[in-house]
Motif scaffolding. Structure first.
Motif, PDB file in Angstrom:
ATOM      1  N   MET A 180      12.927   5.026  14.706  1.00 28.01           N
ATOM      2  CA  MET A 180      12.426   4.372  13.544  1.00 28.01           C
ATOM      3  C   MET A 180      10.834   3.777  14.911  1.00 28.01           C
ATOM      4  SD  MET A 180      11.968   1.666  11.384  1.00 28.01           S
ATOM      5  CE  MET A 180      13.244   1.843  10.402  1.00 28.01           C
ATOM      6  N   GLY A 181       9.272   4.377  14.668  1.00 26.54           N
ATOM      7  CA  GLY A 181       9.248   4.226  15.467  1.00 26.54           C
ATOM      8  C   GLY A 181       7.743   2.957  14.661  1.00 26.54           C
ATOM      9  N   ARG A 182       6.480   2.394  16.038  1.00 23.65           N
ATOM     10  CA  ARG A 182       6.171   1.408  16.028  1.00 23.65           C
ATOM     11  C   ARG A 182       5.043   1.484  15.079  1.00 23.65           C
ATOM     12  NH1 ARG A 182       5.023  -0.538  22.002  1.00 23.65           N
ATOM     13  NH2 ARG A 182       4.588   1.607  21.728  1.00 23.65           N
ATOM     14  N   ASP A 183       4.637   2.742  15.146  1.00 21.15           N
ATOM     15  CA  ASP A 183       3.268   2.751  14.320  1.00 21.15           C
ATOM     16  C   ASP A 183       4.236   2.502  12.452  1.00 21.15           C
ATOM     17  OD1 ASP A 183       1.756   3.182  16.301  1.00 21.15           O
ATOM     18  OD2 ASP A 183       1.867   5.356  15.973  1.00 21.15           O
ATOM     19  N   LEU A 184       5.534   2.996  11.794  1.00 18.25           N
ATOM     20  CA  LEU A 184       5.682   2.707  11.089  1.00 18.25           C
ATOM     21  C   LEU A 184       5.736   1.483  10.632  1.00 18.25           C
ATOM     22  CD1 LEU A 184       6.787   4.052   8.679  1.00 18.25           C
ATOM     23  CD2 LEU A 184       9.192   4.670   9.623  1.00 18.25           C
ATOM     24  N   LEU A 185       6.195   0.338  11.586  1.00 18.36           N
ATOM     25  CA  LEU A 185       6.179  -1.041  11.700  1.00 18.36           C
ATOM     26  C   LEU A 185       5.473  -1.544  11.207  1.00 18.36           C
ATOM     27  CD1 LEU A 185       9.626  -1.312  13.946  1.00 18.36           C
ATOM     28  CD2 LEU A 185       9.804  -1.750  10.963  1.00 18.36           C
ATOM     29  N   ALA A 186       4.145  -1.208  11.869  1.00 21.00           N
ATOM     30  CA  ALA A 186       2.989  -2.083  11.706  1.00 21.00           C
ATOM     31  C   ALA A 186       2.281  -1.173  10.633  1.00 21.00           C
ATOM     32  CB  ALA A 186       2.388  -1.340  13.009  1.00 21.00           C
ATOM     33  N   ASP A 187       2.858  -0.323  10.105  1.00 16.09           N
ATOM     34  CA  ASP A 187       1.673  -0.110   8.925  1.00 16.09           C
ATOM     35  C   ASP A 187       2.745  -0.272   7.026  1.00 16.09           C
ATOM     36  OD1 ASP A 187      -0.073   2.136  10.101  1.00 16.09           O
ATOM     37  OD2 ASP A 187       1.422   3.716  10.065  1.00 16.09           O
ATOM     38  N   GLY A 188       4.284  -0.699   7.844  1.00 21.82           N
ATOM     39  CA  GLY A 188       4.701  -1.335   6.734  1.00 21.82           C
ATOM     40  C   GLY A 188       4.500  -2.991   6.715  1.00 21.82           C
ATOM     41  N   LEU A 189       3.857  -3.572   7.488  1.00 21.67           N
ATOM     42  CA  LEU A 189       3.491  -4.840   7.935  1.00 21.67           C
ATOM     43  C   LEU A 189       1.995  -4.916   6.764  1.00 21.67           C
ATOM     44  CD1 LEU A 189       3.269  -6.159  11.128  1.00 21.67           C
ATOM     45  CD2 LEU A 189       4.993  -6.784   9.125  1.00 21.67           C
ATOM     46  N   ARG A 190       1.059  -3.847   6.824  1.00 26.07           N
ATOM     47  CA  ARG A 190       0.186  -4.117   5.870  1.00 26.07           C
ATOM     48  C   ARG A 190       0.005  -3.530   4.404  1.00 26.07           C
ATOM     49  NH1 ARG A 190      -1.095  -2.095  11.388  1.00 26.07           N
ATOM     50  NH2 ARG A 190      -1.728   0.333  10.656  1.00 26.07           N
ATOM     51  N   GLY A 191       1.464  -2.691   3.855  1.00 23.43           N
ATOM     52  CA  GLY A 191       1.590  -2.338   2.782  1.00 23.43           C
ATOM     53  C   GLY A 191       3.007  -1.225   3.188  1.00 23.43           C
ATOM     54  N   SER A 192       2.871  -0.541   1.840  1.00 22.85           N
ATOM     55  CA  SER A 192       3.726   1.159   1.634  1.00 22.85           C
ATOM     56  C   SER A 192       3.858   1.801   3.086  1.00 22.85           C
ATOM     57  CB  SER A 192       3.838   1.416   0.343  1.00 22.85           C
ATOM     58  OG  SER A 192       5.146   2.119   0.522  1.00 22.85           O
ATOM     59  N   ALA A 193       4.905   2.192   3.533  1.00 25.65           N
ATOM     60  CA  ALA A 193       4.912   3.414   4.053  1.00 25.65           C
ATOM     61  C   ALA A 193       5.927   3.690   3.948  1.00 25.65           C
ATOM     62  CB  ALA A 193       4.636   2.400   5.878  1.00 25.65           C
ATOM     63  N   GLY A 194       5.819   5.142   4.626  1.00 22.03           N
ATOM     64  CA  GLY A 194       7.030   6.008   4.761  1.00 22.03           C
ATOM     65  C   GLY A 194       7.494   7.087   4.158  1.00 22.03           C
ATOM     66  N   CYS A 195       8.224   7.541   3.683  1.00 24.42           N
ATOM     67  CA  CYS A 195       8.536   8.299   2.545  1.00 24.42           C
ATOM     68  C   CYS A 195       9.544   8.773   3.048  1.00 24.42           C
ATOM     69  CB  CYS A 195       7.367   9.582   2.157  1.00 24.42           C
ATOM     70  SG  CYS A 195       7.142  11.004   3.660  1.00 24.42           S
ATOM     71  N   GLY A 196      10.579  10.059   2.324  1.00 27.33           N
ATOM     72  CA  GLY A 196      11.395  10.225   1.637  1.00 27.33           C
ATOM     73  C   GLY A 196      12.781   9.506   3.175  1.00 27.33           C
ATOM     74  N   ASP A 197      13.377   9.905   3.615  1.00 29.12           N
ATOM     75  CA  ASP A 197      14.397   9.162   4.188  1.00 29.12           C
ATOM     76  C   ASP A 197      14.441   7.550   4.645  1.00 29.12           C
ATOM     77  OD1 ASP A 197      15.859  11.034   3.441  1.00 29.12           O
ATOM     78  OD2 ASP A 197      16.016  11.790   5.634  1.00 29.12           O
ATOM     79  N   ILE A 198      12.895   7.240   5.017  1.00 26.39           N
ATOM     80  CA  ILE A 198      12.905   6.368   5.344  1.00 26.39           C
ATOM     81  C   ILE A 198      11.550   5.586   4.835  1.00 26.39           C
ATOM     82  CG2 ILE A 198      11.838   4.219   6.904  1.00 26.39           C
ATOM     83  CD1 ILE A 198      12.827   6.570   9.705  1.00 26.39           C
ATOM     84  N   ARG A 199      11.458   4.197   3.867  1.00 27.74           N
ATOM     85  CA  ARG A 199      10.221   3.928   3.369  1.00 27.74           C
ATOM     86  C   ARG A 199      10.202   2.161   3.627  1.00 27.74           C
ATOM     87  NH1 ARG A 199      12.121   3.989  -1.693  1.00 27.74           N
ATOM     88  NH2 ARG A 199      13.509   4.429  -1.351  1.00 27.74           N
ATOM     89  N   ILE A 200       9.287   1.923   3.718  1.00 21.67           N
ATOM     90  CA  ILE A 200       8.919   0.459   4.332  1.00 21.67           C
ATOM     91  C   ILE A 200       7.959  -0.423   3.388  1.00 21.67           C
ATOM     92  CG2 ILE A 200       8.492  -0.747   6.504  1.00 21.67           C
ATOM     93  CD1 ILE A 200       9.844   0.924   8.371  1.00 21.67           C
ATOM     94  N   TRP A 201       8.241  -2.127   2.875  1.00 22.69           N
ATOM     95  CA  TRP A 201       6.786  -2.706   2.889  1.00 22.69           C
ATOM     96  C   TRP A 201       7.190  -3.815   3.245  1.00 22.69           C
ATOM     97  CZ3 TRP A 201      11.556  -0.031   0.257  1.00 22.69           C
ATOM     98  CH2 TRP A 201      11.806  -1.032  -0.522  1.00 22.69           C
ATOM     99  N   SER A 202       6.037  -4.305   3.294  1.00 23.59           N
ATOM    100  CA  SER A 202       5.794  -6.230   2.706  1.00 23.59           C
ATOM    101  C   SER A 202       5.773  -6.641   1.809  1.00 23.59           C
ATOM    102  CB  SER A 202       5.320  -6.902   3.663  1.00 23.59           C
ATOM    103  OG  SER A 202       5.110  -7.275   3.843  1.00 23.59           O
ATOM    104  N   ALA A 203       6.579  -7.650   1.384  1.00 23.66           N
ATOM    105  CA  ALA A 203       6.729  -8.480   0.827  1.00 23.66           C
ATOM    106  C   ALA A 203       5.071 -10.221   0.483  1.00 23.66           C
ATOM    107  CB  ALA A 203       7.490  -8.768  -0.384  1.00 23.66           C
ATOM    108  N   VAL A 204       5.113  -9.924   1.463  1.00 17.74           N
ATOM    109  CA  VAL A 204       4.046 -11.244   1.819  1.00 17.74           C
ATOM    110  C   VAL A 204       3.216 -11.573   1.094  1.00 17.74           C
ATOM    111  CG1 VAL A 204       2.401 -12.247   3.789  1.00 17.74           C
ATOM    112  CG2 VAL A 204       4.741 -10.660   4.779  1.00 17.74           C
TER     113      VAL A 204
END
Length: 85
Positions: free
Chosen positions: A1-25
């Motif tokens: 999992m790349g750092r860009d994906l993690l950083a994008d997940g801090l700002r909103g929903s990120a990723g698609c398919g097998d990996i999806r990330i989101w923050s609930a802050v």
């Protein structure tokens, strides 16, 4: 999992398919959620947002974003792969 994906997940929903990330802050939760999927099943992981921020800050201090490939000796890595056959 790349750092860009993690950083994008801090700002909103990120990723698609097998990996999806989101923050609930924004809803008062201090968690980041990582959903992993495969034909064998799925997993939902929860990690503290602050831990992800700290990880990103620490790794970017060591290896700035966009410079990752300059820290890898590609010829050596390929030689190792071919040697293991």
């Amino acid at each position: 999992m790349g750092r860009d994906l993690l950083a994008d997940g801090l700002r909103g929903s990120a990723g698609c398919g097998d990996i999806r990330i989101w923050s609930a802050v924004s809803r008062g939760d201090q968690g980041m959620y990582i959903a992993l999927g495969s034909p064998a099943g799925t997993a939902l992981l929860e990690v503290p947002v602050q831990d992800v921020r700290t990880f990103l800050e620490n790794t970017e201090a060591l290896v700035p974003r966009g410079t990752e490939s300059g820290h890898i000796d590609w010829d050596l890595e390929l030689a190792n792969l071919f040697a293991k056959g």
